[in-house]
Design a protein around this motif. Structure first.
Motif, PDB file in Angstrom:
ATOM      1  N   ASP A 119       0.841  -1.207   0.000  1.00 18.54           N
ATOM      2  CA  ASP A 119       0.000   0.000   0.000  1.00 18.54           C
ATOM      3  C   ASP A 119       0.873   1.253   0.000  1.00 18.54           C
ATOM      4  OD1 ASP A 119      -2.533  -1.488   0.474  1.00 18.54           O
ATOM      5  OD2 ASP A 119      -1.581  -1.938   2.376  1.00 18.54           O
ATOM      6  N   GLN A 120       1.838   1.243   0.895  1.00 24.64           N
ATOM      7  CA  GLN A 120       2.739   2.398   1.009  1.00 24.64           C
ATOM      8  C   GLN A 120       3.548   2.574  -0.287  1.00 24.64           C
ATOM      9  OE1 GLN A 120       6.029   1.999   3.747  1.00 24.64           O
ATOM     10  NE2 GLN A 120       5.942   4.163   4.355  1.00 24.64           N
ATOM     11  N   GLY A 121       3.992   1.441  -0.830  1.00 24.79           N
ATOM     12  CA  GLY A 121       4.784   1.488  -2.061  1.00 24.79           C
ATOM     13  C   GLY A 121       3.993   2.028  -3.246  1.00 24.79           C
ATOM     14  N   LEU A 122       2.713   1.684  -3.306  1.00 24.84           N
ATOM     15  CA  LEU A 122       1.892   2.183  -4.414  1.00 24.84           C
ATOM     16  C   LEU A 122       1.729   3.702  -4.348  1.00 24.84           C
ATOM     17  CD1 LEU A 122      -0.506  -0.819  -4.518  1.00 24.84           C
ATOM     18  CD2 LEU A 122       0.455   0.196  -6.588  1.00 24.84           C
ATOM     19  N   TRP A 123       1.559   4.228  -3.134  1.00 20.82           N
ATOM     20  CA  TRP A 123       1.475   5.689  -3.007  1.00 20.82           C
ATOM     21  C   TRP A 123       2.815   6.334  -3.358  1.00 20.82           C
ATOM     22  CZ3 TRP A 123      -2.535   8.986  -2.511  1.00 20.82           C
ATOM     23  CH2 TRP A 123      -3.783   8.443  -2.186  1.00 20.82           C
ATOM     24  N   ALA A 124       3.899   5.715  -2.933  1.00 26.79           N
ATOM     25  CA  ALA A 124       5.215   6.261  -3.278  1.00 26.79           C
ATOM     26  C   ALA A 124       5.411   6.236  -4.791  1.00 26.79           C
ATOM     27  CB  ALA A 124       6.315   5.464  -2.583  1.00 26.79           C
ATOM     28  N   GLN A 125       4.885   5.201  -5.415  1.00 28.83           N
ATOM     29  CA  GLN A 125       4.967   5.108  -6.880  1.00 28.83           C
ATOM     30  C   GLN A 125       4.228   6.287  -7.529  1.00 28.83           C
ATOM     31  OE1 GLN A 125       6.463   3.638  -9.305  1.00 28.83           O
ATOM     32  NE2 GLN A 125       5.080   4.266 -10.955  1.00 28.83           N
ATOM     33  N   ALA A 126       3.073   6.659  -6.970  1.00 31.17           N
ATOM     34  CA  ALA A 126       2.344   7.815  -7.516  1.00 31.17           C
ATOM     35  C   ALA A 126       3.171   9.091  -7.338  1.00 31.17           C
ATOM     36  CB  ALA A 126       0.983   7.955  -6.843  1.00 31.17           C
ATOM     37  N   ALA A 127       3.838   9.211  -6.184  1.00 29.83           N
ATOM     38  CA  ALA A 127       4.695  10.387  -5.957  1.00 29.83           C
ATOM     39  C   ALA A 127       5.817  10.419  -6.994  1.00 29.83           C
ATOM     40  CB  ALA A 127       5.279  10.360  -4.545  1.00 29.83           C
ATOM     41  N   LEU A 128       6.303   9.228  -7.368  1.00 29.74           N
ATOM     42  CA  LEU A 128       7.372   9.192  -8.370  1.00 29.74           C
ATOM     43  C   LEU A 128       6.870   9.517  -9.768  1.00 29.74           C
ATOM     44  CD1 LEU A 128       9.683   6.283  -7.193  1.00 29.74           C
ATOM     45  CD2 LEU A 128      10.218   8.724  -7.346  1.00 29.74           C
ATOM     46  N   VAL A 129       5.642   9.158 -10.074  1.00 28.10           N
ATOM     47  CA  VAL A 129       5.097   9.589 -11.363  1.00 28.10           C
ATOM     48  C   VAL A 129       5.035  11.121 -11.375  1.00 28.10           C
ATOM     49  CG1 VAL A 129       3.192   9.455 -13.019  1.00 28.10           C
ATOM     50  CG2 VAL A 129       3.725   7.481 -11.602  1.00 28.10           C
ATOM     51  N   ALA A 130       4.625  11.695 -10.243  1.00 25.50           N
ATOM     52  CA  ALA A 130       4.616  13.159 -10.140  1.00 25.50           C
ATOM     53  C   ALA A 130       6.022  13.708 -10.395  1.00 25.50           C
ATOM     54  CB  ALA A 130       4.100  13.591  -8.768  1.00 25.50           C
ATOM     55  N   ALA A 131       7.012  13.084  -9.771  1.00 24.71           N
ATOM     56  CA  ALA A 131       8.392  13.542  -9.939  1.00 24.71           C
ATOM     57  C   ALA A 131       8.855  13.362 -11.386  1.00 24.71           C
ATOM     58  CB  ALA A 131       9.321  12.775  -8.996  1.00 24.71           C
ATOM     59  N   GLN A 132       8.570  12.192 -11.949  1.00 29.88           N
ATOM     60  CA  GLN A 132       9.055  11.893 -13.303  1.00 29.88           C
ATOM     61  C   GLN A 132       8.397  12.781 -14.356  1.00 29.88           C
ATOM     62  OE1 GLN A 132      11.541  10.046 -13.651  1.00 29.88           O
ATOM     63  NE2 GLN A 132      11.521   8.293 -12.275  1.00 29.88           N
ATOM     64  N   THR A 133       7.228  13.323 -14.041  1.00 31.59           N
ATOM     65  CA  THR A 133       6.527  14.151 -15.020  1.00 31.59           C
ATOM     66  C   THR A 133       6.568  15.634 -14.636  1.00 31.59           C
ATOM     67  OG1 THR A 133       4.380  13.823 -13.924  1.00 31.59           O
ATOM     68  CG2 THR A 133       4.973  12.243 -15.635  1.00 31.59           C
ATOM     69  N   ASN A 134       7.435  15.966 -13.693  1.00 28.84           N
ATOM     70  CA  ASN A 134       7.608  17.364 -13.272  1.00 28.84           C
ATOM     71  C   ASN A 134       6.297  18.001 -12.817  1.00 28.84           C
ATOM     72  OD1 ASN A 134      10.304  17.100 -13.956  1.00 28.84           O
ATOM     73  ND2 ASN A 134      10.047  18.052 -15.974  1.00 28.84           N
ATOM     74  N   PHE A 135       5.505  17.243 -12.108  1.00 30.23           N
ATOM     75  CA  PHE A 135       4.248  17.791 -11.597  1.00 30.23           C
ATOM     76  C   PHE A 135       4.549  18.821 -10.499  1.00 30.23           C
ATOM     77  CE2 PHE A 135       0.327  17.194  -8.847  1.00 30.23           C
ATOM     78  CZ  PHE A 135      -0.513  17.860  -9.718  1.00 30.23           C
TER      79      PHE A 135
END
Ligand SMILES: *[C@@H]1O[C@H](CO)[C@@H](O)[C@H](O)[C@H]1NC(C)=O
Ligand SMILES: *[C@@H]1O[C@H](CO)[C@@H](O)[C@H](O)[C@H]1NC(C)=O
Ligand SMILES: *[C@@H]1O[C@H](CO)[C@@H](O)[C@H](O)[C@H]1NC(C)=O
Ligand SMILES: *[C@@H]1O[C@H](CO)[C@@H](O)[C@H](O)[C@H]1NC(C)=O
Ligand SMILES: *[C@@H]1O[C@H](CO)[C@@H](O)[C@H](O)[C@H]1NC(C)=O
Ligand SMILES: *[C@@H]1O[C@H](CO)[C@@H](O)[C@H](O)[C@H]1NC(C)=O
Ligand SMILES: *[C@@H]1O[C@H](CO)[C@@H](O)[C@H](O)[C@H]1NC(C)=O
Ligand SMILES: *[C@@H]1O[C@H](CO)[C@@H](O)[C@H](O)[C@H]1NC(C)=O
Length: 452
Positions: A119-135
């Motif tokens: 669960d925690q990893g999936l949220w961290a993954q969303a944070a990384l999509v934000a990072a990877q896409t310069n959100f």
């Protein structure tokens, strides 16, 4: 396609321009973007977190697990980065920030007790999509997306989260559950480890951090040595400790896809290392044959026997989006992957003929029929559509946070407060929401019981 009463009804009601089923020309980016915007809009009809009295960031927890909120945001972030459409920036930002928790590690107080590493990893993954896409990043005093993901990675690197028993080959594996009192503490599920691996691989790439890469690779190697990833790149669900045997051999698409994405980042970070090329290519070929028979995504462990649970409807979207990121990090795979993503996305959209608006999407992609309507099915079709589009450099709308873009800042900070409106309590008890971390396990057990 069989002629059924349902189909007849669809034909009668699919009046173009009135109750329009969604159509797409998959080779025309503008057509794909337009279709994706409709699907995204319909996806948000499942989200009430921005309404008074509701909890931001998550889908209604009577119907959905806590982690599925992270997939909602991840798919909308990919939508944003691949279509340039910033319509949802505020709602995405609020959702991702609201759940981040006091320690910026996606262990918010409400959910900590029932949370698993996946669960925690999936949220961290969303944070990384934000990072990877310069959100859009939070205001300066608050943690940035890469820092939040690093916090999760650091916590999951610690011995307390892992099997610590030198007598077992599972020594060092990340457990499913964080707390001993939760069911599943003695289960090593592949998805938790795959997410950890992918987080580390992405952090290494973002921050040029070899330590993170090395740490991540150790977990990939362990998965292979204990047989959760085979020589043929089959990826099994998990196994129990301390015995570290009796592998649960169910295969779910998001697990294999998450490992592949991590492998693709590692391949790229290592400058095209041969070992990682072999692994990337092996996972790609395995995934295409198991999860895209006939070129259309299926979830074989539940779909054909109609045992998909509410979380499993999200998997095909994760699958598609991970393959899209794989093409970015390992461009040589695009010739193989992209045609399949396209046929699959066309099939996915062909289910978007349901609901009151005549265009809600279903899950029976290979049948081309609208069957069920839920946030998972809807987000999966969105994931399928955007996966055929290239990432574009999207200007940050800057309306939510500082307006700064992520640039690989891996430092931690400790403020977790959100600038968003707080909502009043809705009176529902968290305590009754048992088993947030459903994982694929229970679904698999249900299936196993069916065959027993
Ligand atoms: C962006 O998405 C929204 C919501 O689906 C849609 O109304 C709008 O037309 C889209 N904008 C563009 C430029 O496609
Ligand atoms: C925690 O629960 C309270 C009460 O329901 C709610 O107001 C708040 O938004 C929740 N926070 C999170 C992070 O879920
Ligand atoms: C690099 O990764 C290691 C391992 O997770 C971590 O301890 C360290 O803080 C990271 N460094 C940076 C600059 O992100
Ligand atoms: C790494 O990713 C970049 C960006 O997509 C790409 O241009 C480059 O070719 C990739 N490197 C390798 C070795 O494939
Ligand atoms: C596809 O359609 C057939 C016939 O209507 C049905 O039996 C089958 O369950 C459907 N498959 C899925 C995955 O919905
Ligand atoms: C994000 O920003 C970095 C650094 O400015 C840039 O190299 C990269 O291309 C950007 N990525 C996207 C998806 O816009
Ligand atoms: C990240 O940002 C903080 C605060 O602005 C700064 O002190 C730190 O040096 C930055 N780290 C990196 C790796 O850029
Ligand atoms: C809080 O909600 C009120 C009423 O909906 C709105 O006027 C205000 O702009 C919101 N403030 C923030 C910070 O979102």
């Amino acid at each position: 396609m069989k002629f059924s009463a349902g189909l007849l009804q669809q034909l009668l009601f699919a009046v173009p321009g009135v109750l329009g089923a969604i159509t797409v020309d998959i080779n025309d980016a503008e057509s794909v973007k337009a279709a994706a915007a409709l699907v995204a809009d319909d996806l948000l009809t499942f989200y009430q977190g921005d309404e008074l009295g509701e909890t931001p960031g998550i889908l209604n927890y009577d119907d959905y697990y806590w982690w599925t909120g992270s997939v909602l945001w991840g798919s909308l972030l990919d939508f944003r980065a691949r279509t340039g459409n910033t319509t949802y920036d505020d709602v995405i930002f609020q959702g991702l920030q609201w759940q981040v928790g006091d320690n910026n590690d996606y262990l918010p107080r409400n959910w900590t007790a029932t949370e698993g590493n996946d669960d925690q990893g999936l949220w961290a993954q969303a944070a990384l999509v934000a990072a990877q896409t310069n959100f859009t990043e939070a205001a300066d005093a608050q943690a940035q997306w890469p820092a939040i993901a690093q916090n999760v990675f650091t916590e999951q690197s610690s011995d307390e989260r892992r099997v610590s028993d030198s007598d077992t080959a599972c020594d060092g594996a990340l457990r499913w559950q964080i707390f001993t009192f939760n069911n599943g503490y003695n289960y090593v599920n592949t998805i938790s480890n795959a997410l950890y691996f992918s987080l580390g691989a992405q952090l290494a790439w973002l921050n040029d951090n070899k330590t993170a890469s090395d740490e991540a690779i150790k977990t990939y190697d362990l998965l292979t040595s204990i047989g959760l990833v085979t020589d043929d790149f089959d990826v099994y669900d998990g196994l129990t400790v301390p015995e570290c045997d009796s592998i649960n051999k169910f295969q779910f698409s998001y697990v294999a896809a998450t490992l592949l994405e991590g492998a693709a980042y590692t391949y790229n970070y290592t400058g095209g290392d041969d070992t990682w090329k072999t692994r990337v290519d092996g996972h790609v070929s395995n995934i295409l044959s198991i999860f895209f028979p006939d070129g259309v995504a299926v979830e074989p462990s539940c779909e054909s026997i109609e045992t998909c649970t509410s979380d499993m409807y999200f998997f095909k979207g994760i699958l598609h989006r991970s393959l899209a990121w794989t093409m970015k990090m390992a461009p040589h795979t695009a010739d193989t992957i992209l045609p399949v993503l396209k046929t699959s996305a066309v099939a996915a959209v062909s289910t978007c003929t349901g609901g009151d608006n005549g265009r809600m999407c279903g899950f029976a992609w290979s049948n081309g029929t609208f069957d069920v309507s839920n946030a998972g099915a809807q987000s999966s079709v969105l994931g399928a559509l955007v996966s055929v589009l290239e990432i574009t450099d999207v200007a940050s709308s800057g309306s939510s946070g500082s307006g700064s873009s992520s640039s690989g800042n891996g430092s931690s900070s400790s403020s977790g407060s959100s600038s968003s409106n707080s909502t009043s309590t809705d009176g529902k008890s968290m305590g009754t929401n048992f088993g947030i971390s459903f994982s694929a396990l229970f679904g698999a057990l249900t299936i196993a019981a069916l065959f027993a």
